[in-house]
Motif scaffolding. Structure first.
Motif, short mmCIF file in Angstrom:
data_model
loop_
_atom_site.label_atom_id
_atom_site.label_comp_id
_atom_site.label_asym_id
_atom_site.label_seq_id
_atom_site.Cartn_x
_atom_site.Cartn_y
_atom_site.Cartn_z
N SER A 1 7.14 -7.12 -1.33
CA SER A 1 8.28 -6.74 -0.49
C SER A 1 8.98 -5.34 -0.68
N ASN A 2 8.66 -4.96 -2.07
CA ASN A 2 9.15 -3.41 -2.54
C ASN A 2 8.33 -2.67 -2.39
N GLN A 3 6.95 -2.75 -1.74
CA GLN A 3 6.17 -2.03 -1.86
C GLN A 3 5.84 -1.33 -0.25
N PHE A 4 5.94 -0.06 -0.22
CA PHE A 4 5.69 0.64 0.93
C PHE A 4 4.72 1.69 0.82
N ILE A 5 3.42 1.30 1.11
CA ILE A 5 2.33 2.24 0.93
C ILE A 5 2.09 3.07 2.22
N LEU A 6 2.36 4.23 2.08
CA LEU A 6 2.27 5.08 3.34
C LEU A 6 0.74 5.49 3.85
N ALA A 7 -0.04 5.31 2.93
CA ALA A 7 -1.61 5.17 3.39
C ALA A 7 -2.00 4.25 4.56
N ASP A 8 -1.03 2.96 4.50
CA ASP A 8 -1.23 2.11 5.46
C ASP A 8 -0.36 2.47 6.74
N SER A 9 -0.63 1.67 7.56
CA SER A 9 0.45 2.04 8.83
C SER A 9 1.47 0.97 8.97
#
Length: 192
Positions: free
Chosen positions: A24-32
């Motif tokens: 929940s604290n990971q926001f991976i910009l490569a994913d949509s």
């Protein structure tokens, strides 16, 4: 520098309790990881999950966002069929009617019904399986048009025992914060 995106939904990675994984604290910009709603709908004021979909209440429109990798394929007659997708949040489908929610504190829900107040249009609205309905039109349309203009706070709740949607309006009548407070109830049993 800040960038306010009032019409965007940003989501994180999954939480999997079986594997003790908390993303929940990971926001991976490569994913949509974003879902953009139309700026014509106004800012998002409230989101609520229902039947694995997300109901997004914007200032000028209420929409359903298909989730769990669902998208809709519309046929020529206007009906839609669900198709599979890899997107976390699928297609945005607006509900019929020009209602929005400027006061998220007026939100209340009971089973499949959602209640809220649209101050801009002077209406108390119910979202149920048949779509959006202005329940303030049942003998109270003029009263709500007059009272909601000066209301600073509109608080909603649902009484499950009486099957009533309750709203409390705090209407400011003087700049020194003199106010009138009204509490009204809509009964599903009586239809008014």
């Amino acid at each position: 520098q800040r960038d306010h995106k009032e019409n965007d939904i940003i989501f994180s990675q999954i939480i999997n309790e079986a594997n003790n994984f908390n993303g929940s604290n990971q926001f991976i910009l490569a994913d949509s990881i974003t879902k953009k709603l139309s700026v014509d709908f106004g800012a998002i004021t409230k989101m609520y999950t229902r039947d694995n979909d997300v109901v997004a209440m914007c200032e000028d429109k209420v929409v359903k966002i298909l989730s769990s990798g669902k998208n809709a394929l519309f046929e020529a007659d206007g009906n839609f069929q669900l198709i599979s997708s890899s997107a976390v949040l699928g297609q945005t489908i607006p509900y019929q009617g020009d209602f929005g929610c400027q006061h998220p504190e007026s939100f209340a829900q009971d089973e499949y019904r959602i209640y809220f107040v649209d101050k801009a249009r002077g209406a108390v609205v119910r979202l149920s399986r048949d779509g959006l309905t202005s329940i303030s039109d049942v003998g109270m349309n003029d009263w709500f048009n007059d009272q909601l203009i000066n209301s600073q706070s509109i608080v909603g709740s649902f009484d499950g025992k009486k099957q009533e949607y309750n709203i409390t309006l705090h209407e400011v009548t003087h700049p020194n914060f003199k106010k009138n407070v009204y509490t009204l109830s809509y009964s599903e049993v009586n239809g008014g």
